[in-house]
Design an enzyme around this catalytic site. Structure first.
Site, PDB file in Angstrom:
ATOM      1  N   SER A  76      40.548  48.437  41.437  1.00  0.00           N
ATOM      2  CA  SER A  76      39.490  47.442  41.188  1.00  0.00           C
ATOM      3  C   SER A  76      38.712  47.218  42.465  1.00  0.00           C
ATOM      4  CB  SER A  76      40.111  46.126  40.725  1.00  0.00           C
ATOM      5  OG  SER A  76      39.157  45.074  40.733  1.00  0.00           O
ATOM      6  N   TYR A 108      46.742  39.706  42.750  1.00  0.00           N
ATOM      7  CA  TYR A 108      45.983  40.761  42.059  1.00  0.00           C
ATOM      8  C   TYR A 108      45.272  41.661  43.065  1.00  0.00           C
ATOM      9  CZ  TYR A 108      42.670  42.919  38.834  1.00  0.00           C
ATOM     10  OH  TYR A 108      41.936  43.829  38.109  1.00  0.00           O
TER      11      TYR A 108
END
Length: 261
Positions: free
Chosen positions: A145, A158
């Site tokens: 990401s 995350y």
């Protein structure tokens, strides 16, 4: 609609295929004539996906699987090897998201997220390399990401997992040189999925899963190591990545509305 007339793979393994980007990838690949080994923890979602693709040229083969369980992955590979259905390409897309403020920081909560996003991906890479390296061919794509570029508010766990995946892929890219095995990293921006629905802030350049899947498949057929999108959003983030910390923290605080330093 079949966007891709021909794709170079006979069979593709997609993890996290039950919903979101994974489901969109499976749909577009099956409609392009590629057989998809679709994995997810929920067999119900995979069965619904399989029914929706009953008339597609490519077959969707259901493989319910928890990537945190290495024994389940080994069983899959044994079945695929016995049946001659091992994948040419693996898109390791499975992951989760758990945003939390610093007041809710718990090591166990971070470990639960990292167990899926990082260690679950490692569990998949090991048997893939064991299969691909002796054959001097194979293709692995890892879903990271743009959140892995630098730290972002409420994304301590995350972002750390995604940064680790980017670094992992960079290292493997170097290690796999001249092996015949290819690895790519996928760094999407915001894509509308059940995971990003947890975000309580405005998400710039938000994309639909179908649009993201088209960008990913296009990147998988190209030569670049990194598949990142949407383009203008990624350029801004990469510019932020090179800023000194004092400028970066102020810029992110202003953009996200987080407390300034």
């Amino acid at each position: 609609m079949n966007t891709f007339q021909t794709l170079p793979w006979e069979r593709v393994w997609v993890t996290g295929a039950g919903r979101g980007i994974g489901a969109a990838l499976a749909i577009q690949m099956c409609r392009a004539g590629v057989d998809v080994l679709a994995s997810a923890r929920s067999a119900t979602e995979l069965e619904a996906l399989q029914q929706s693709l009953a008339d597609a040229p490519g077959k969707l083969l259901i493989e319910p699987l928890d990537i945190c369980q290495p024994d389940q992955i080994r069983s899959c590979f044994q079945r695929w090897q016995y049946a001659g259905t091992l994948p040419d390409l693996a898109v390791l897309n499975a992951g989760t998201h758990d945003p939390f403020p610093v007041e809710a920081f718990k090591a166990q909560r971070c470990q639960a997220l990292l167990n899926v996003n990082l260690y679950g991906t490692l569990n998949c890479i090991e048997p893939l390399l064991a299969h691909y390296l002796p054959r001097h061919r194979g293709h692995i794509a890892v879903m990271a990401s743009v959140a892995g570029y630098r730290g972002l508010p409420t994304a301590a766990a995350y972002g750390a997992g995604k940064a680790a995946l980017i670094n992992l892929c960079e290292s493997l890219y170097l290690d796999l040189a001249d092996s015949g095995v290819r690895i790519q990293v996928i760094n999407p921006g915001f894509v509308r999925t059940p995971l990003t629905d947890k975000n309580d802030f405005a998400m710039p350049a938000l994309m639909e899963p179908e649009e993201a899947a088209r960008a990913i498949i296009g990147g998988l057929t190209g030569n670049r190591f990194e598949i990142s999108f949407p383009g203008r959003f990624v350029i801004w983030l990469k510019l932020l990545r090179v800023l000194p910390y004092s400028w970066y923290f102020k810029a992110i605080a202003k953009i996200t509305g987080s407390p300034p330093e």
